[in-house]
Design a protein around this motif. Structure first.
Motif, mmCIF file in Angstrom:
data_model
loop_
_atom_site.group_PDB
_atom_site.id
_atom_site.type_symbol
_atom_site.label_atom_id
_atom_site.label_comp_id
_atom_site.label_asym_id
_atom_site.label_seq_id
_atom_site.Cartn_x
_atom_site.Cartn_y
_atom_site.Cartn_z
ATOM 1 N N ARG A 57 127.036 51.388 38.137
ATOM 2 C CA ARG A 57 126.885 50.228 37.266
ATOM 3 C C ARG A 57 128.005 50.271 36.240
ATOM 4 N NH1 ARG A 57 121.925 52.754 38.156
ATOM 5 N NH2 ARG A 57 120.281 51.438 39.061
ATOM 6 N N VAL A 58 128.386 49.112 35.728
ATOM 7 C CA VAL A 58 129.523 49.061 34.806
ATOM 8 C C VAL A 58 129.252 49.897 33.555
ATOM 9 C CG1 VAL A 58 128.743 46.916 33.690
ATOM 10 C CG2 VAL A 58 131.173 47.540 33.642
ATOM 11 N N GLY A 59 128.009 49.901 33.084
ATOM 12 C CA GLY A 59 127.673 50.692 31.907
ATOM 13 C C GLY A 59 127.747 52.183 32.153
ATOM 14 N N VAL A 62 131.894 53.297 32.499
ATOM 15 C CA VAL A 62 132.668 53.487 31.273
ATOM 16 C C VAL A 62 132.301 54.788 30.562
ATOM 17 C CG1 VAL A 62 133.039 51.020 30.925
ATOM 18 C CG2 VAL A 62 131.036 52.119 29.866
ATOM 19 N N GLN A 63 131.178 55.394 30.930
ATOM 20 C CA GLN A 63 130.761 56.649 30.299
ATOM 21 C C GLN A 63 131.208 57.893 31.060
ATOM 22 O OE1 GLN A 63 126.652 56.651 28.460
ATOM 23 N NE2 GLN A 63 126.435 54.880 29.812
ATOM 24 N N LYS A 84 121.394 54.422 34.127
ATOM 25 C CA LYS A 84 120.662 53.296 33.570
ATOM 26 C C LYS A 84 119.181 53.611 33.416
ATOM 27 C CE LYS A 84 119.456 48.472 34.410
ATOM 28 N NZ LYS A 84 119.475 47.355 35.383
ATOM 29 N N THR A 131 135.707 49.494 27.421
ATOM 30 C CA THR A 131 134.412 48.865 27.210
ATOM 31 C C THR A 131 133.941 48.231 28.513
ATOM 32 O OG1 THR A 131 135.382 46.730 26.615
ATOM 33 C CG2 THR A 131 135.031 48.330 24.825
ATOM 34 N N THR A 132 132.671 47.874 28.572
ATOM 35 C CA THR A 132 132.171 47.195 29.769
ATOM 36 C C THR A 132 132.877 45.865 29.966
ATOM 37 O OG1 THR A 132 130.334 46.263 28.476
ATOM 38 C CG2 THR A 132 129.902 48.305 29.680
ATOM 39 N N GLN A 133 133.207 45.186 28.869
ATOM 40 C CA GLN A 133 133.908 43.909 28.998
ATOM 41 C C GLN A 133 135.315 44.118 29.547
ATOM 42 O OE1 GLN A 133 132.632 40.748 28.608
ATOM 43 N NE2 GLN A 133 134.558 40.282 29.655
ATOM 44 N N VAL A 135 136.215 46.384 31.681
ATOM 45 C CA VAL A 135 136.062 46.586 33.122
ATOM 46 C C VAL A 135 135.845 45.246 33.815
ATOM 47 C CG1 VAL A 135 134.676 47.656 34.941
ATOM 48 C CG2 VAL A 135 135.179 48.926 32.836
ATOM 49 N N ARG A 136 134.993 44.406 33.239
ATOM 50 C CA ARG A 136 134.764 43.077 33.812
ATOM 51 C C ARG A 136 136.067 42.279 33.867
ATOM 52 N NH1 ARG A 136 130.205 43.477 30.183
ATOM 53 N NH2 ARG A 136 128.318 43.978 31.374
ATOM 54 N N HIS A 165 129.411 44.215 39.280
ATOM 55 C CA HIS A 165 128.174 44.374 40.044
ATOM 56 C C HIS A 165 128.336 43.890 41.486
ATOM 57 C CE1 HIS A 165 124.087 45.755 39.341
ATOM 58 N NE2 HIS A 165 123.681 44.878 40.245
#
Length: 209
Positions: A57-59, A62-63, A84, A131-133, A135-136, A165
């Protein structure tokens, strides 16, 4: 960026189930290498490949830190607190995710010549961690540049429909249609769904696509 069309097929959360075939993911990777600044080419390519191989998952992506990788063993070790909805009473054990040979190669090349040292696997220009943004934005740029039309349950979508996703959904499609011997249970384990019912609800139709 092209404005996304209204999704024609959605899941229980109102999100479209949109996926790519393997050749389309290659198109994304080729496009992002062409469109990225020279110092970000390898990072962005490695990012897309890792998402497509692991289904992160994107979240979670990034970690990921460099120390979570063991490229000698081709493994990504994902601590429970990075996953998640955890930790809770159902917290899983430390998860070892096997990496494809191509992913290991791309990550090794990227790490051997990163323009910026950081604890995080994927730093950004202005920070030690994307950040997740961000990556998007990378995935969107690749999709628009490659003019990729993703697949949906009712036909074809637009490049603007593609998100990180989408690559997670694409893992399930690849496993069920391009790799021998995989079942929905294998998909469940790869994507780390809490129940097989979740996997069946989202991906049961892939067997007939």
């Amino acid at each position: 960026m092209t404005t996304s069309e209204t999704p024609r097929s959605t899941n229980s959360k109102g999100q479209a189930t949109v996926w790519l075939k393997p050749a389309q993911v290659k198109d994304l990777r080729n496009a992002i290498v062409k469109k990225s600044p020279s110092y970000l080419k390898q990072r962005n390519d490695a990012l897309i490949q890792l998402l497509y191989d692991t289904g992160l998952r994107v979240g979670e992506a990034v970690q990921v830190d460099v120390e979570h990788l063991d490229l000698d063993e081709s493994v990504l070790g994902l601590p429970a607190d990075l996953q998640k909805d955890y930790p809770n009473e159902n917290t899983p054990t430390y998860t070892r995710i096997g990496l494809a040979e191509e992913t290991t190669r791309v990550l090794d090349q990227y790490l051997s010549s990163r323009w910026k040292e950081s604890v995080a696997l994927f730093p950004s220009t202005h920070s030690d961690r994307m950040t997740t943004q961000a990556v998007r934005d990378v995935v969107s740029l690749a999709a628009e540049a490659a003019e990729v039309q993703p697949h949906t349950r009712t036909g074809r979508g637009e490049p603007g429909d593609i998100t990180p996703h989408t690559l997670r959904h694409s893992v399930a499609y690849r496993m069920l249609n391009h790799e021998d011997g995989h079942t929905l249970y294998n998909v469940r384990n790869r994507l780390r769904h809490s129940t097989i019912q979740t996997t069946e609800k989202v991906y049961d139709h892939f067997d007939s696509v």
